[in-house]
Structures are given as structure tokens and as C-alpha cells.
Design a protein around this motif. Sequence first.
Motif: not given
Length: 310
Positions: A130-134
Motif C-alpha cells: 500500500m505504501h508503494d501504491l499510494l
Amino acid sequence: MSEPGYFADNSMARRVMSKRAVGLTYGQRALVIGAVHPLLYVGTAENTEHRMTPYTRLALTGKLFEAVFLGTKDEADRALAFTAKKHAKVAGALPEDAGAHHPAGTGYSAFDPHLMYMTMAFAFDSAEVMHDLLVRPLTDGEREGLYQDYVRWAELFGMPRAAAPGSYRLFRTSFDAYLASDELFLTDEARLVGSYLAGQRVPYPQRRPLRQVASAFFLLVQGSLPPRIRAMYEMRWGLPEQLAYRALARGVRTAHIAPPLVPPVLRGTLAGPSAPVYRLVSKREHELLGTGRPSMPGVDPRNWAARNSA
């Protein structure tokens, strides 16, 4: 200066987990993926006070996890002591077959080192994704730092250090192999609850703008899942969903990369604890149960209670 916690202000754990976009999505994603591990799912379901209210469980779990990641040592120690007391009661055996690797009678315990590690693995994997994505992609060094912080976090909850791979590279190899293996299995209850948490089954009627906000979070969680996991839940996912997911993720990422583009009134929402937000959802769950209506579509609270007290 704030009181010190188990993780320094500049640690990867604090830097990642203080991002609200991560805090509001990684927990749902971890529970949805973690449900494919029968021992973890059944062990939790059979010993939770929130079987009919998964978002209440999510809110409580988020509060405890954030206390350890982001709180002072006193706050973290209280959360750890509370969790240890709850885990002391979590032990049992699968009541029925759950795939070839988990026959009926297979035992589980909250203090099983491997199950403690798998709990950490699902949480770490989801926080990373989720960090990579958002927010932005992590560097190799940041991934290693975040992984080691998660191992330390799991150790605080009682996991032996030897239960986890020694490096991020070893973790990623073994965890990806697990997700591709034939060990994954969804019980009927896990499929229902996981679908509910991922928004495949609409939890309950929402008013605007909360309905739009909830739909956005559900789309992000569903889109971030490995295709195999979506297939196991029989989630509808085609080109329209993929395009909407990519556009939404890009918009959230832009807000983190270019904060000046975000209206001042919204900038403060990009960081901070996420547990208070989940409390709003759990409150609605309890309101529905109080009127005798199911919080999860397709579930009659009376039948569920009767089945689980048998």
C-alpha cells in the motif's frame, strides 16, 4: 519533544505507518489475504468477541498495532499486555477439513512461532504494497529497514526472532512462494468475511459522501490484491475496475508527492493514526446488530450465533 517509543521518529516503521493512506488500507488487505490461511483465520474467528463485527475487530487491531508502532513505550506496553492476555486463550483445533494441508483436528495456538510470523508477514506485505501504491515506491534500503522494523514489532508481541527470515530478500522469496502454493484455502466463513472487508459485499447503506469514500477504499484494497486472491474470492475485476483503480491510486500518490496541490484543509489528513476512522464504521456495525439486522449481507445474526455456540 514527544515521549520515546519502541521505534524512533525516523524509523521506517513510523515513516510508513504514519501515512494515513497506508493505515486505512493495509489492515483490510492483510485480513483479506490472511483469511486464506485456515489456522490463522479459524484461530481468530473461534476466539474473538467480534465475530459478527469484523470492522470492530479491525478497529481494535489497528489501535493496538498503532500503539506499538507510533505510541510511547507506556502506550505500547499496555497494548502488548492486553494482546498477550487475549492470546493466552487462543488455542484449539480445526473443526473440519480446510484443504489438503489442514485436515480436521490440526491444532493452532496464538503462541505458535510460525503462526505469529505469518501474522507479521501478511501485515508487512500489505503495508509495503500500500505504501508503494499510494505514497511512493520504497528504495531497496527502505524495504530492508521496514522489514527489520516489522520483525522487531513481531518480537515485541512474542514472536521468536528465528521464526522470521533474516532479510527482506529471503522474506519476499518465501512469502511469494507461499502465495503461489497449494496451501491457500478459504473456509466458507473466511470467504464471506473477507468479501465483506474487501467491499465485494456492501457492508450496509451509506450516506454521501461516506459512501463514495468507502467505495474508493474498497477499490484500492481489491485492486492491490494478487490476481489469485481475487479469483479465490470470485471478485469481479475487469478493465473498467482496473482503469478506475489505477486512476484513483495515481491521484492519492500525487497528493503525497506534491502536497502543495492538495487543498490546505485536506493536507492534515495525509498523516496520523487511522484507528479513529475505523471506529466510525464499527459504530455502525453495532447499531445494525442492535436493531437485529445483519452487518454482513447474507448473514442472519441469530443463525450465526446458534451455529457458533453449538
